[in-house]
Design an enzyme around this catalytic site. Structure first.
Site, PDB file in Angstrom:
ATOM      1  N   THR A  35      -9.821  -3.077   6.289  1.00 50.28           N
ATOM      2  CA  THR A  35     -10.422  -2.151   5.336  1.00 50.28           C
ATOM      3  C   THR A  35     -11.929  -2.345   5.245  1.00 50.28           C
ATOM      4  O   THR A  35     -12.431  -3.468   5.250  1.00 50.28           O
ATOM      5  CB  THR A  35      -9.794  -2.341   3.949  1.00 50.28           C
ATOM      6  OG1 THR A  35      -8.377  -2.224   4.061  1.00 50.28           O
ATOM      7  CG2 THR A  35     -10.304  -1.297   2.972  1.00 50.28           C
ATOM      8  N   GLU A  36     -12.646  -1.215   5.106  1.00 53.79           N
ATOM      9  CA  GLU A  36     -14.090  -1.242   4.903  1.00 53.79           C
ATOM     10  C   GLU A  36     -14.432  -0.523   3.605  1.00 53.79           C
ATOM     11  O   GLU A  36     -13.660   0.332   3.133  1.00 53.79           O
ATOM     12  CB  GLU A  36     -14.803  -0.602   6.089  1.00 53.79           C
ATOM     13  CG  GLU A  36     -14.568  -1.365   7.378  1.00 53.79           C
ATOM     14  CD  GLU A  36     -15.333  -0.789   8.562  1.00 53.79           C
ATOM     15  OE1 GLU A  36     -16.104   0.189   8.375  1.00 53.79           O
ATOM     16  OE2 GLU A  36     -15.158  -1.316   9.678  1.00 53.79           O
ATOM     17  N   TRP A  60     -11.433  -6.341   0.739  1.00 52.68           N
ATOM     18  CA  TRP A  60     -10.032  -6.561   0.372  1.00 52.68           C
ATOM     19  C   TRP A  60      -9.299  -7.362   1.443  1.00 52.68           C
ATOM     20  O   TRP A  60      -8.185  -7.019   1.846  1.00 52.68           O
ATOM     21  CB  TRP A  60      -9.305  -5.231   0.102  1.00 52.68           C
ATOM     22  CG  TRP A  60      -9.762  -4.568  -1.148  1.00 52.68           C
ATOM     23  CD1 TRP A  60     -10.453  -3.406  -1.252  1.00 52.68           C
ATOM     24  CD2 TRP A  60      -9.597  -5.046  -2.498  1.00 52.68           C
ATOM     25  NE1 TRP A  60     -10.735  -3.126  -2.578  1.00 52.68           N
ATOM     26  CE2 TRP A  60     -10.219  -4.124  -3.358  1.00 52.68           C
ATOM     27  CE3 TRP A  60      -8.987  -6.185  -3.046  1.00 52.68           C
ATOM     28  CZ2 TRP A  60     -10.252  -4.285  -4.735  1.00 52.68           C
ATOM     29  CZ3 TRP A  60      -9.016  -6.339  -4.421  1.00 52.68           C
ATOM     30  CH2 TRP A  60      -9.644  -5.390  -5.240  1.00 52.68           C
ATOM     31  N   THR A 106      -7.351 -10.522   2.289  1.00 49.11           N
ATOM     32  CA  THR A 106      -6.582 -11.577   1.633  1.00 49.11           C
ATOM     33  C   THR A 106      -6.666 -12.876   2.430  1.00 49.11           C
ATOM     34  O   THR A 106      -6.669 -12.867   3.659  1.00 49.11           O
ATOM     35  CB  THR A 106      -5.117 -11.139   1.498  1.00 49.11           C
ATOM     36  OG1 THR A 106      -5.058  -9.945   0.730  1.00 49.11           O
ATOM     37  CG2 THR A 106      -4.284 -12.208   0.800  1.00 49.11           C
ATOM     38  N   ARG A 157       4.129  -3.764   6.979  1.00 50.66           N
ATOM     39  CA  ARG A 157       4.726  -2.912   5.943  1.00 50.66           C
ATOM     40  C   ARG A 157       6.129  -3.369   5.581  1.00 50.66           C
ATOM     41  O   ARG A 157       6.550  -3.247   4.419  1.00 50.66           O
ATOM     42  CB  ARG A 157       4.691  -1.460   6.415  1.00 50.66           C
ATOM     43  CG  ARG A 157       3.279  -0.913   6.349  1.00 50.66           C
ATOM     44  CD  ARG A 157       3.064   0.384   7.100  1.00 50.66           C
ATOM     45  NE  ARG A 157       1.654   0.782   6.953  1.00 50.66           N
ATOM     46  CZ  ARG A 157       1.039   1.684   7.703  1.00 50.66           C
ATOM     47  NH1 ARG A 157       1.706   2.299   8.673  1.00 50.66           N
ATOM     48  NH2 ARG A 157      -0.232   1.978   7.503  1.00 50.66           N
ATOM     49  N   GLU A 177      -1.379  -2.330   2.495  1.00 52.48           N
ATOM     50  CA  GLU A 177      -0.900  -2.073   3.863  1.00 52.48           C
ATOM     51  C   GLU A 177      -0.744  -0.567   4.128  1.00 52.48           C
ATOM     52  O   GLU A 177       0.195  -0.130   4.783  1.00 52.48           O
ATOM     53  CB  GLU A 177       0.433  -2.789   4.096  1.00 52.48           C
ATOM     54  CG  GLU A 177       0.543  -3.433   5.472  1.00 52.48           C
ATOM     55  CD  GLU A 177      -0.197  -4.754   5.558  1.00 52.48           C
ATOM     56  OE1 GLU A 177      -1.343  -4.825   5.071  1.00 52.48           O
ATOM     57  OE2 GLU A 177       0.361  -5.722   6.087  1.00 52.48           O
TER      58      GLU A 177
END
Length: 385
Positions: free
Chosen positions: A124-125, A154, A156, A243, A363
């Protein structure tokens, strides 16, 4: 245990026993203090949990995805953050297993199996969200290195992972779309900064961070599979198990909420009887267990599809969509059953309610899952005709 052989059923039982003995007694305090569960993570390493998604020849204790999903559910039943601590790690393990060069596999998989190396993925950006083809983090090849610039968010386990599967653009021509995207297996060094931890509603104890790359250099040998432009397709396959993992987390949260609701409905009395005997409360419980059972079947179906080697993005998407929405509904209903106590931080049901939304947006949001499901439905219908 759902279609698991005895050895795998014993693994799941062992993890469930550990969760009841070691996790549930301390999860409340760790979560509210937002404390990283160092001791529990070390115990997970000793149990081999970080190697469950890694098979032979790198690890003798690898299991089926169906078993992996059940273990994930067990961890999330105790504390969802623990399942999150091994989620991205498992996706990276599957990416390296499926697409890594022999050198990459030997360098990482044996040590990932023991937890000596922990991994995460950086997708993610800040401006991209679910649109992974619009990513802007660039990796320009210069001699025997890639020079990386840009920001991810984001991510983890970013501070405590030694390896990051970085989805980036290795071709600056934006018209190439996904064909210009690659995955680099990067380790921390000059120019790679974990810039800040992001505050969260739930999912406490485990960090989610922003990553900044400023002329960060990584060897050409860090390119997953050794060929540029394959990263988007590789990551889409990786996200199938990602997922399934998120869906399994949702099952764990839903099961914990249901267990607490059942227990409380037997302990609490009103109008001279246990409250589960009131039709309104009994109806909640009946719907909760029915939805959770259906969600578990769907997750196991997706896991078996993945184990078969067939494409499973539709099945994983359906499992993630249904299980996450189910967990959210069950968590809210558990609060309803607890009444005013459900709103109190002294009871765990408020934690489940704060943790459940992560599975809805994580996800790939559930809105994205519906797009994936619909697209695959039409494609498969076309092939069938």
């Amino acid at each position: 245990m759902l279609e698991l052989d005895k050895a795998e059923a014993d693994i799941v039982a062992l993890v469930n026993e550990w969760v009841d003995r070691e996790v549930r007694p301390v999860a409340h305090d760790l979560e509210h203090a937002n404390t990283y569960p160092e001791d529990l993570i070390e115990q997970m390493k000793q149990m081999g949990i970080f190697g469950l998604a890694i098979g032979q020849p790198w690890n003798d204790a690898g299991v089926s995805v169906a078993c992996y999903a059940s273990v994930t559910e067990a961890l999330a039943r105790g504390w969802m953050s623990l399942a999150g601590a091994m989620g991205g790690h498992s996706v990276v393990a599957k990416l390296i297993t499926s697409y890594g060069t022999p050198q990459q596999q030997e360098a990482y998989l044996p040590r990932m199996a023991t937890g000596e190396i922990r991994a995460t993925m950086a997708l993610t950006e800040p401006g991209g969200g679910s649109d992974l083809q619009a990513l802007r983090v660039s990796a320009r090849r210069t001699g025997d290195e890639f020079v990386v610039n840009g920001t991810k968010t984001w991510i983890t386990n970013a501070r405590r992972s030694q390896l990051v599967a970085l989805l980036c653009r290795t071709d600056p021509d934006l018209s190439l779309g996904h064909r210009g995207i690659s995955i680099l297996l990067v380790e921390k060094g000059p120019g790679f900064e974990v810039s800040r931890d992001l505050p969260k509603l739930g999912y406490k104890g485990v960090e989610s961070c922003e990553l900044s790359f400023s002329d960060f250099r990584t060897p050409v040998g860090s390119l997953l599979g050794g060929e540029e432009g394959k990263g988007f397709a590789q990551m889409m396959r990786g996200l199938e198990i990602g997922r399934i993992q998120v869906a399994s987390r949702a099952l764990g949260v839903g099961q914990a909420a249901l267990d607490d609701a059942v227990r409380y409905s037997q302990e609490r009395e009103s109008f001279g009887q246990q409250i589960w005997k009131h039709q309104s409360i009994g109806n909640y419980l009946a719907e909760m267990v029915t939805r959770l059972t259906a969600a578990r079947q769907l997750v196991q179906y997706a896991a078996r599809r993945y184990d078969s080697g067939d494409r499973s993005d539709m099945e994983a998407g359906m499992a993630k969509l249904f299980a996450s929405e189910t967990a959210m509904t069950i968590a809210l209903d558990a609060i309803r059953i607890h009444g005013g106590y459900g709103y109190s931080t002294e009871f765990d049901v408020e934690r489940y309610f704060r943790d459940a939304p992560l599975m809805i947006v994580g996800e790939g949001t559930n809105e994205i899952q519906k797009n994936v499901i619909a697209r695959q439905l039409i494609q498969r219908a076309g092939r069938a005709s």
